[in-house]
Design a protein around this motif. Structure first.
Motif, short mmCIF file in Angstrom:
data_model
loop_
_atom_site.label_atom_id
_atom_site.label_comp_id
_atom_site.label_asym_id
_atom_site.label_seq_id
_atom_site.Cartn_x
_atom_site.Cartn_y
_atom_site.Cartn_z
N LYS A 153 0.84 -1.21 0.00
CA LYS A 153 0.00 0.00 0.00
C LYS A 153 0.87 1.25 0.00
O LYS A 153 0.64 2.20 -0.76
CB LYS A 153 -0.86 0.03 1.28
N ILE A 197 0.80 4.12 -2.84
CA ILE A 197 0.28 5.44 -2.46
C ILE A 197 1.34 6.52 -2.66
O ILE A 197 1.08 7.58 -3.22
CB ILE A 197 -0.25 5.41 -1.01
N TYR A 233 -4.93 12.40 5.72
CA TYR A 233 -5.33 11.14 5.13
C TYR A 233 -4.73 9.94 5.86
O TYR A 233 -3.61 10.01 6.35
CB TYR A 233 -4.90 11.09 3.66
N HIS A 234 -5.48 8.87 5.86
CA HIS A 234 -5.01 7.59 6.38
C HIS A 234 -5.14 6.56 5.26
O HIS A 234 -6.23 6.33 4.73
CB HIS A 234 -5.84 7.19 7.60
N ASN A 235 -4.01 5.97 4.88
CA ASN A 235 -3.97 4.92 3.86
C ASN A 235 -4.59 5.30 2.51
O ASN A 235 -5.33 4.51 1.90
CB ASN A 235 -4.63 3.62 4.38
N CYS A 236 -4.30 6.52 2.08
CA CYS A 236 -4.64 6.90 0.71
C CYS A 236 -3.75 8.06 0.29
O CYS A 236 -3.00 8.62 1.09
CB CYS A 236 -6.13 7.22 0.56
N SER A 237 -3.86 8.41 -0.98
CA SER A 237 -2.97 9.41 -1.58
C SER A 237 -3.41 10.83 -1.25
O SER A 237 -4.60 11.14 -1.22
CB SER A 237 -2.97 9.20 -3.10
N PHE A 270 -6.01 13.17 -3.38
CA PHE A 270 -7.47 13.26 -3.29
C PHE A 270 -7.98 14.62 -2.81
O PHE A 270 -9.19 14.84 -2.77
CB PHE A 270 -8.02 12.14 -2.40
N VAL A 328 -9.68 11.87 6.40
CA VAL A 328 -10.12 10.95 5.35
C VAL A 328 -9.45 9.60 5.57
O VAL A 328 -8.23 9.53 5.77
CB VAL A 328 -9.75 11.52 3.96
N GLN A 374 -6.40 3.53 -1.39
CA GLN A 374 -6.83 4.23 -2.62
C GLN A 374 -5.74 5.17 -3.16
O GLN A 374 -5.08 5.87 -2.40
CB GLN A 374 -8.09 5.06 -2.35
N VAL A 375 -5.64 5.18 -4.49
CA VAL A 375 -4.77 6.12 -5.19
C VAL A 375 -5.62 6.84 -6.24
O VAL A 375 -6.69 6.35 -6.63
CB VAL A 375 -3.57 5.42 -5.86
#
Lengths: 420, 420
Positions: A239, A243, A363-367, A370, B407, B412-413
């Motif tokens: 991940k 990311i 953000y947590h665990n995403c890019s 966004f 968030v 997710q990317v």
């Protein structure tokens, strides 16, 4: 009175009228304008070709020319974008809160337009349409000041606004374009305190600083986008690599792209070589702290200045940290309060990071990519804010509104005893 | 670095820490401070006597001295007021909105403190306690700059804050008082952009203008309070006379007092003589338009300047208008967008007035004097705003907050196709 003050006075009058029109009229005007933009496609393309030719002569870089250039597809997107904004729910008239006081007064907090918006932006005719649509839909008059290189294209659009707005029953001064293309326009607009309610500057740091320095009214803005991704010791490596890759390389020139990667010391030796391989494959130049340097083949040593730098390019600074708290402190110290992410499988760490990082979007665990009105589901955005007042993060229709208290009584006075 | 910049840096650090403390700790600190203020009553009264003596020597007016003066009762009110704020619900941590995007991202908009607040206010030690309480309760660090005439009393309070905050486990720099009393302090505070998130200036028009002119950060303020009451042709005369009396005479020196009475032409001959009799009994000087003049015995002719004047005194301008729309237009042109009222028995007229008048608070059948945080049920207020951004009308705890997007994703990317 300068031409721009006259323009602001006209916008002020238009704004009072515009606020009273129902959503149906504002949205119908947008649909008319969208259709007129489609029909003017040939004229618009011709004007734009001349804009592009002049900018080529000035030696503008390819990325700049690409943003400036219109195509039949982009014009269709502009028109469709305006129609999409027209179809969004009305942001006005909503009762945000309502309550009754012990003395019987009924208080309603109702959403209303801001009034007159000054919007200063880059040389992109597509943004002219987006901004006109968002402001009109939210009942605000807008004064548009696009980058001077797109003036020819913008003038075609301004003529359409000027013709279609009255045809739809709305004041022509609801959407006005500053037409001289001179730098002084920006300063004159900044001086219109009391007439222009807010200025939204979009573009380079120099422009935004100039506006903040001179504006006699509130400013909604972001200055920098120094965004971080912190890879926690409990991160899922796959991940984290995807990311970080997306956040850095998918579109490196934008404000929500990552500029600094922070990695927990305990996983650095495992993680950084794998991350380095992916970044190398993407052609990213790495500027690493002393500890990361030997773990990332081909990287250069980072200096203190790197932590404060928005590269807007395929360059990344990398630093190891000893703890979650050190990552938070680094971000609050060097970041720009825009968008920052943690990659972790530990929910408590994610929570502590989101509470501790003083940024608009965490953000947590995403890019970090966004951070965008469209991605948040706002339908469109006028920009992103990193200050704390009014709106923070992506700004859509609702962020272009204010509120008013409407209070209903039955004869209440502050001191009834005095009147008895 | 100037002393004030150092103070702002310390506030910035304190604000980051303060934001993470739970409501229980912030509220308990307030209760400790309240008790310490009670216990310091003797010292506070002695310091205040000296403040009052110096201001008497300077020939300050009686109303000024009255606001400056502390009594044992007022000190008890200060302490009780802080305890009341302590007992209000926590304004922080609330999820304002929460939604999930089609890609699975969960977006939460969470209420957080603004950060560092600069508060510039009049020579009233009671306000020092109110402001400290509101800022601390809302998790903000505050830099207080009270009027120089109350410096002696404020220094006693500042010593209490400095002692009790660390004793309650909070950073001492959460509440700081500027201690030199010099005018330069205001300008230096205005220069602390990037460290101070917002300045709230309260006081005379000169002070507020200076702050707006120089501030490098957002400003929450009202400049004038030119409030109107419009008596519609369908008004209940008894209600109208009582409300206008209360709005003008109950406390004429404050910003939400009425300055102009507008009356529909069709009822002027009946209404104005009765209104004039009541106002005469209250000792109000009337400045009337040509049409109202003969209907209000003892009145003087109004000039154009009267419509733009905030008397802050027992003086009232009176004008007849030919229609509801003329009343609305007059208010939008000459008013200060603060508080305006319509007196009418016609609900449609009330609705049109409330939609048409571009003011923070628009009243139907009640006094403009209700524009106040306490009267709105906010528990307390830091001030009133007449601009359109962030907060409008009375500002309490909630208006001292910002928000942050948190968030949560699962990898997710922005562009998954690029990574595949």
């Amino acid at each position: 009175m300068s031409a721009i003050q006259a323009c602001a006075e006209a916008a002020r009058t238009a704004a009072r009228q515009l606020a009273l029109f129902p959503n149906s009229v504002r949205s119908e005007a947008l649909r008319r304008i969208a259709q007129a933009v489609r029909e003017a496609s040939g004229t618009l393309l011709a004007a734009n070709r001349e804009d592009v030719r002049l900018s080529e002569e000035k030696g503008r870089p390819a990325a700049f020319l690409d943003r400036l250039r219109l195509t039949p597809e982009r014009i269709e997107q502009m028109a469709a974008g305006m129609e999409k904004v027209a179809s969004l729910p009305d942001p006005l008239g909503e009762t945000i809160a309502e309550w009754t006081r012990p003395n019987g007064l009924r208080i309603r907090q109702v959403r209303v337009p801001i009034g007159v918006i000054g919007f200063i932006y880059e040389s992109r005719a597509t943004v002219t349409c987006d901004a006109a649509a968002l402001c009109l839909k939210s009942g605000n008059a807008v004064i548009l000041r696009g980058g001077s290189e797109s003036l020819g294209s913008n003038l075609v659009l301004a003529d359409i606004f000027e013709r279609e707005l009255p045809a739809a029953g709305l004041p022509a001064a609801s959407v006005q374009l500053l037409r001289s293309g001179s730098r002084d326009e920006v300063l004159e607009l900044c001086a219109c305190g009391g007439l222009v309610d807010v200025i939204i500057p979009r573009g380079g740091k120099g422009l935004v600083s100039t506006v903040v320095e001179h504006a006699k009214m509130p400013v909604l803005k972001h200055m920098d986008g120094i965004c971080h991704t912190y890879v926690d010791e409990t991160a899922d490596f796959a991940k984290a690599i995807d990311i970080a890759d997306d956040a850095k390389t998918q579109r490196p020139g934008v404000c929500n792209a990552m500029e600094t990667l922070l990695v927990h010391r305990n996983i650095a030796a495992d993680f950084l070589p794998r991350m380095a391989a992916r970044l190398a494959a993407r052609g990213v130049e790495i500027r690493a702290c002393a500890e990361s340097l030997p773990l990332m083949p081909g990287s250069l040593p980072a200096t203190e200045e790197d932590w404060r730098t928005e590269y807007e390019d395929l360059i990344l600074s990398v630093k190891t940290v000893g703890s979650l708290q050190e990552a938070i402190d680094h971000i609050n110290r060097y970041g720009s309060h825009h968008s920052d992410a943690i990659i972790t499988e530990n929910a408590e760490h994610a929570d502590a990071f989101q509470r501790g990082v003083d940024s608009a979007c965490v953000y947590h665990n995403c890019s970090t990519r966004f951070s965008d009105g469209e991605e948040y589901g706002f339908g469109a955005e006028i920009g992103i804010g990193t200050d704390k007042l009014h709106a923070r993060g992506p700004m859509g229709l609702r962020e272009l509104t204010s509120y008013q208290y409407r209070v209903t009584g039955s004869g209440q006075v502050k001191d009834p005893a005095r009147l008895a």
